[in-house]
Design a protein around this motif. Structure first.
Motif, mmCIF file in Angstrom:
data_model
loop_
_atom_site.group_PDB
_atom_site.id
_atom_site.type_symbol
_atom_site.label_atom_id
_atom_site.label_comp_id
_atom_site.label_asym_id
_atom_site.label_seq_id
_atom_site.Cartn_x
_atom_site.Cartn_y
_atom_site.Cartn_z
ATOM 1 N N ASP A 238 37.955 -21.253 4.824
ATOM 2 C CA ASP A 238 38.201 -19.819 4.953
ATOM 3 C C ASP A 238 37.219 -19.140 5.900
ATOM 4 O OD1 ASP A 238 40.150 -18.936 2.344
ATOM 5 O OD2 ASP A 238 39.136 -20.870 2.244
ATOM 6 N N LEU A 239 36.002 -19.702 6.032
ATOM 7 C CA LEU A 239 35.023 -19.208 7.002
ATOM 8 C C LEU A 239 34.116 -20.378 7.370
ATOM 9 C CD1 LEU A 239 33.759 -16.954 8.651
ATOM 10 C CD2 LEU A 239 32.352 -16.351 6.669
ATOM 11 N N VAL A 240 34.261 -20.827 8.591
ATOM 12 C CA VAL A 240 33.484 -21.970 9.085
ATOM 13 C C VAL A 240 32.732 -21.518 10.323
ATOM 14 C CG1 VAL A 240 33.559 -24.306 10.021
ATOM 15 C CG2 VAL A 240 35.159 -23.631 8.209
ATOM 16 N N SER A 241 31.401 -21.651 10.310
ATOM 17 C CA SER A 241 30.590 -21.237 11.461
ATOM 18 C C SER A 241 29.990 -22.468 12.122
ATOM 19 C CB SER A 241 29.482 -20.284 11.022
ATOM 20 O OG SER A 241 28.674 -20.871 10.030
ATOM 21 N N PHE A 242 30.071 -22.487 13.444
ATOM 22 C CA PHE A 242 29.549 -23.635 14.187
ATOM 23 C C PHE A 242 29.068 -23.182 15.553
ATOM 24 C CE2 PHE A 242 30.181 -27.345 17.022
ATOM 25 C CZ PHE A 242 29.239 -28.178 16.446
ATOM 26 N N ASN A 243 27.797 -23.249 15.806
ATOM 27 C CA ASN A 243 27.080 -22.827 17.020
ATOM 28 C C ASN A 243 27.622 -21.515 17.598
ATOM 29 O OD1 ASN A 243 29.160 -23.556 18.968
ATOM 30 N ND2 ASN A 243 28.518 -25.681 18.773
ATOM 31 N N SER A 244 27.322 -21.221 18.849
ATOM 32 C CA SER A 244 27.702 -19.918 19.401
ATOM 33 C C SER A 244 28.974 -19.963 20.243
ATOM 34 C CB SER A 244 26.564 -19.377 20.274
ATOM 35 O OG SER A 244 26.259 -20.277 21.315
ATOM 36 N N SER A 245 29.573 -21.132 20.389
ATOM 37 C CA SER A 245 30.768 -21.250 21.221
ATOM 38 C C SER A 245 32.021 -20.962 20.398
ATOM 39 C CB SER A 245 30.844 -22.654 21.827
ATOM 40 O OG SER A 245 30.964 -23.623 20.801
ATOM 41 N N ASN A 246 33.158 -21.103 21.033
ATOM 42 C CA ASN A 246 34.436 -20.757 20.402
ATOM 43 C C ASN A 246 34.897 -21.861 19.460
ATOM 44 O OD1 ASN A 246 36.680 -19.182 19.902
ATOM 45 N ND2 ASN A 246 37.853 -20.100 21.573
ATOM 46 N N LYS A 247 34.063 -22.210 18.472
ATOM 47 C CA LYS A 247 34.388 -23.301 17.562
ATOM 48 C C LYS A 247 34.327 -22.879 16.096
ATOM 49 C CE LYS A 247 32.900 -27.048 20.627
ATOM 50 N NZ LYS A 247 31.988 -28.218 20.785
ATOM 51 N N TRP B 74 35.861 -20.692 12.855
ATOM 52 C CA TRP B 74 37.224 -20.316 12.535
ATOM 53 C C TRP B 74 37.359 -19.783 11.113
ATOM 54 C CZ3 TRP B 74 36.000 -25.625 12.790
ATOM 55 C CH2 TRP B 74 36.205 -26.376 11.614
ATOM 56 N N CYS B 75 38.488 -19.140 10.871
ATOM 57 C CA CYS B 75 38.916 -18.710 9.538
ATOM 58 C C CYS B 75 40.300 -19.288 9.287
ATOM 59 C CB CYS B 75 38.978 -17.187 9.442
ATOM 60 S SG CYS B 75 37.373 -16.370 9.425
ATOM 61 N N ARG C 148 44.797 -21.298 11.802
ATOM 62 C CA ARG C 148 43.389 -20.937 12.026
ATOM 63 C C ARG C 148 43.268 -19.850 13.090
ATOM 64 N NH1 ARG C 148 40.128 -26.749 12.389
ATOM 65 N NH2 ARG C 148 40.348 -27.332 10.180
ATOM 66 N N SER C 149 42.269 -18.990 12.920
ATOM 67 C CA SER C 149 41.893 -18.043 13.967
ATOM 68 C C SER C 149 40.468 -18.387 14.403
ATOM 69 C CB SER C 149 41.958 -16.597 13.459
ATOM 70 O OG SER C 149 41.053 -16.390 12.387
ATOM 71 N N TYR C 150 40.319 -18.793 15.665
ATOM 72 C CA TYR C 150 39.019 -19.217 16.185
ATOM 73 C C TYR C 150 38.267 -18.032 16.790
ATOM 74 C CZ TYR C 150 40.311 -24.127 15.609
ATOM 75 O OH TYR C 150 40.662 -25.346 15.082
ATOM 76 N N PHE C 151 36.950 -18.133 16.789
ATOM 77 C CA PHE C 151 36.138 -17.076 17.383
ATOM 78 C C PHE C 151 34.771 -17.633 17.791
ATOM 79 C CE2 PHE C 151 35.431 -16.998 12.792
ATOM 80 C CZ PHE C 151 34.054 -16.939 12.681
ATOM 81 N N SER C 152 34.056 -16.850 18.608
ATOM 82 C CA SER C 152 32.694 -17.204 19.024
ATOM 83 C C SER C 152 31.697 -16.320 18.302
ATOM 84 C CB SER C 152 32.524 -17.010 20.536
ATOM 85 O OG SER C 152 33.398 -17.846 21.245
ATOM 86 N N LEU C 153 30.534 -16.882 17.997
ATOM 87 C CA LEU C 153 29.459 -16.108 17.390
ATOM 88 C C LEU C 153 28.678 -15.376 18.477
ATOM 89 C CD1 LEU C 153 27.889 -18.756 14.960
ATOM 90 C CD2 LEU C 153 29.876 -17.325 14.584
ATOM 91 N N GLU C 154 28.453 -14.084 18.271
ATOM 92 C CA GLU C 154 27.543 -13.356 19.156
ATOM 93 C C GLU C 154 26.150 -13.296 18.526
ATOM 94 O OE1 GLU C 154 27.211 -9.155 21.602
ATOM 95 O OE2 GLU C 154 28.809 -9.428 20.131
#
Length: 378
Positions: free
Chosen positions: A328-337, A339-340, A359-365
């Motif tokens: 449901d919430l997966v965080s992985f480094n700052s790139s577009n990897k 997702w929820c 899945r909806s992918y996103f990047s961490l700022e």
């Protein structure tokens, strides 16, 4: 405000600048990195520049350890060099100035020992407005030998001689101008919650998260929030790697993950009372009190709270990514990897399109992890 200056509507521009500082300080702090970069693009924004530098002088890591430091404008760096109250040792300041100067000359060899005279001239030209503002005689002898001498060709010969004279004899007369030492406060000022406990959320956000932890039907006010948020990890400071996460946050309980999604106003996160423990590969951990969320911010008008539904797979421990709340919430480094994927929690926390795997992918700022402690614990 920028447009007002562009069209010479100075009264409006000054009013907007004053409004931001007096009425929207929390917003400025929440977007501090961007605000700091922007305000030095227009030298008419003197009050806003001063407001930013008043914070940076107390907490210099906000700028010097940020991902945007190497792209900092020269006038911003010079404004800090001129400050007598910057809370940083002069030797460290020198290292940052050199690092910044090298970044502006990307064709320089990585090792100064391999530099030609032309390479040193290029760096000296880049730093010509910064070098006279360094407090050389406040740099320790060890730092002079280790960090200044390798770049000796960019310093005026007479100044080099005087620096070495002072190392040999602090009372020996010299001809170079000796700038006053910076005023280092002892002890360092305690961090104020509103300025530096987070680069992503503010006190109101923290109070809302606290009310969810205690399962309150009404939100705590900022004054009666019973928890303190102790920072364990900050991506811009510690890095976004999974190894950093496991080293700093592994086996810590009562932790809150905070994520600022790049190029949006979204602030996502989750609460994990049992913590993550590094497995051999991966496993699922049961938890009945965890939840994930999206916080109201900017164009996001309403917060979303999503409590765990499938308790037996609430937490996913895996060595392959960072902190997770199943899928449901997966965080992985700052790139577009990151997702929820709606799976183990009551509802989705993102209102965006999903791919064929849902899945909806996103990047961490920005990315922070806090440990929650009661203010009233004995």
């Amino acid at each position: 405000m920028f447009f007002a200056h562009e069209f010479f509507i100075n009264e409006l521009a000054n009013h907007l600048e004053s409004y931001l500082i007096k009425e929207q300080a929390h917003w400025l702090r929440l977007h501090f990195a961007d605000v700091y970069q922007k305000c030095f693009q227009n030298n008419q924004l003197q009050e806003l520049q001063k407001w930013c530098n008043d914070i940076v002088t107390k907490y210099p890591n906000k700028v010097f350890d940020s991902e945007d430091f190497l792209s900092l404008q020269e006038n911003a760096l010079i404004s800090l060099l001129k400050r007598d109250d910057l809370q940083m040792e002069e030797g460290k300041f020198w290292n940052y100035v050199i690092k910044w100067g090298i970044a502006q000359n990307q064709d320089l060899p990585p090792d100064p020992e391999d530099w030609t005279l032309e390479n040193f001239k290029a760096l000296k030209t880049t730093l010509q407005n910064c070098l006279p503002l360094i407090r050389y005689f406040q740099i320790s002898g060890n730092d002079i030998v280790d960090n200044v001498q390798p770049y000796q060709p960019i310093i005026e010969k007479n100044l080099c001689k005087d620096i070495m004279k002072r190392i040999a004899d602090p009372n020996r007369p010299i001809s170079s101008i000796v700038l006053p030492p910076r005023i280092i406060l002892t002890p360092i000022l305690p961090m104020r919650l509103t300025e530096s406990f987070s680069t992503i959320i503010n006190e109101e956000h923290a109070a809302e998260i606290a009310s969810w932890i205690d399962e309150k039907t009404t939100t705590y006010s900022t004054r009666n929030n019973p928890y303190e948020f102790r920072l364990l990890l900050r991506g811009s400071r510690d890095g976004f790697t999974r190894d950093t996460f496991w080293n700093l946050c592994g086996k810590k309980k009562n932790v809150v993950l905070i994520i600022k999604v790049k190029n949006t106003d979204e602030i996502l996160g989750g609460y994990n009372p049992i913590g993550w423990e590094k497995p051999f590969a991966y496993n699922y951990i049961r938890c009945d009190k965890s939840f994930i969320f999206s916080l109201r911010n900017g164009t996001i008008q309403n917060s979303i709270l999503s409590r765990v539904k499938l308790q037996h797979e609430a937490i996913w421990n895996t060595i392959f990514v960072g902190p997770t709340f199943n899928q449901d919430l997966v965080s992985f480094n700052s790139s577009n990897k990151s997702w929820c994927q709606h799976k183990s929690y009551e509802k989705p926390i993102r209102n965006v399109p999903v791919d064929e795997s849902n899945r909806s992918y996103f990047s961490l700022e920005y990315y922070e992890i806090f440990q929650i402690n009661s203010k009233y614990a004995e």
